[in-house]
Design a protein around this motif. Structure first.
Motif, short mmCIF file in Angstrom:
data_model
loop_
_atom_site.label_atom_id
_atom_site.label_comp_id
_atom_site.label_asym_id
_atom_site.label_seq_id
_atom_site.Cartn_x
_atom_site.Cartn_y
_atom_site.Cartn_z
N VAL A 1 0.84 -1.20 0.00
CA VAL A 1 0.00 0.00 0.00
C VAL A 1 0.87 1.25 0.00
CG1 VAL A 1 -1.87 1.24 1.16
CG2 VAL A 1 -1.79 -1.26 1.24
N ALA A 2 1.90 1.25 0.86
CA ALA A 2 2.82 2.38 0.90
C ALA A 2 3.61 2.49 -0.40
CB ALA A 2 3.77 2.25 2.09
N ALA A 3 3.98 1.34 -0.98
CA ALA A 3 4.72 1.35 -2.23
C ALA A 3 3.88 1.93 -3.37
CB ALA A 3 5.18 -0.07 -2.59
N ILE A 4 2.61 1.59 -3.41
CA ILE A 4 1.71 2.14 -4.43
C ILE A 4 1.57 3.65 -4.23
CG2 ILE A 4 -0.70 2.22 -5.20
CD1 ILE A 4 -0.79 -0.82 -4.70
N ASP A 5 1.42 4.07 -2.97
CA ASP A 5 1.32 5.50 -2.69
C ASP A 5 2.59 6.23 -3.14
OD1 ASP A 5 -0.21 7.69 -1.17
OD2 ASP A 5 1.77 7.79 -0.23
N GLY A 6 3.75 5.63 -2.86
CA GLY A 6 5.00 6.22 -3.30
C GLY A 6 5.11 6.28 -4.81
N LEU A 7 4.65 5.22 -5.47
CA LEU A 7 4.66 5.20 -6.94
C LEU A 7 3.80 6.32 -7.49
CD1 LEU A 7 5.36 3.82 -9.64
CD2 LEU A 7 3.36 2.35 -9.29
#
Length: 212
Positions: A116-122
């Motif tokens: 979830v955090a990785a998608i937000d960062g992306l």
């Protein structure tokens, strides 16, 4: 009491903001100013000043004689936030400068411990690649409103790792048309889980912990 220097005041503000965005406080939860001041080793007055500033940024709410609260995330608010972020992200993808190196885009996608955090960062980094500062700021603002979900999404959402990996791969490849299509499917997945997320957030606010 001596007024803190501008540098110290800014450092204190950033520390309080990071605490607000840490995901440890649930939407709608009361903020214990004394405990926050003690944890951050700064004065209560400085914490309050920072929270007033964050209230102006719509990250918290201040109520007379009650103190400060995290902004609530109702079911309708989640619907609106997901829809707004999706629309902004589609605009960012269409403006993205894919001439930037694939190696750089790949580096952006490496941290996938929390999908979830990785998608937000992306999403944030695609906005940066769009070259539109104001668009990036709006996407970051929407992401900040979803900070609790970003930090607790593994317990509130289904496994998003396949979506994270697929969107990261499309971004690295520079296949923006397919990335747009996947983003729309991803948005549908999120919207399907909004009632469950809302119920879990109510549980967290009332019991102090997210249901497993």
């Amino acid at each position: 009491m001596a007024k803190p220097s501008p540098l110290k005041a800014m450092q204190a503000y950033e520390a309080v903001k990071q605490e607000v965005l840490s995901g440890r406080l649930a939407p709608g939860e009361w903020i214990d100013v004394n405990a926050m001041a003690s944890a951050l080793a700064i004065s209560i007055t400085t914490v309050r000043l920072a929270l007033y500033k964050l209230a102006g940024e719509e990250l918290v709410e201040g109520h007379p004689r009650q103190g400060f609260f995290m902004r609530p995330l109702t079911e309708s608010a989640l619907q609106d936030l997901f829809a707004v972020r999706e629309a902004l992200q589609l605009i960012a993808i269409r403006f993205a400068q894919i001439g930037n190196s694939a190696a750089l885009r790949e580096a952006i996608c490496q941290n996938a411990a929390n999908p979830v955090a990785a998608i937000d960062g992306l999403f944030r980094d695609i906005a940066v690649f769009s070259g539109h500062d104001e668009l990036s700021q709006w996407i970051e603002r929407a992401g900040n409103r979803l900070a609790f979900l970003r930090e607790n999404g593994r317990r509130l959402l289904p496994d998003l790792r396949p979506d994270q990996e697929a969107m990261a791969a499309l971004w690295i490849k520079g296949d923006l048309q397919s990335l747009e299509a996947h983003l729309l499917r991803f948005g549908q997945t999120l919207r399907q889980h909004i009632p469950e997320i809302s119920a879990q957030l109510r549980t967290k606010r009332h019991s102090g912990s997210v249901a497993s």
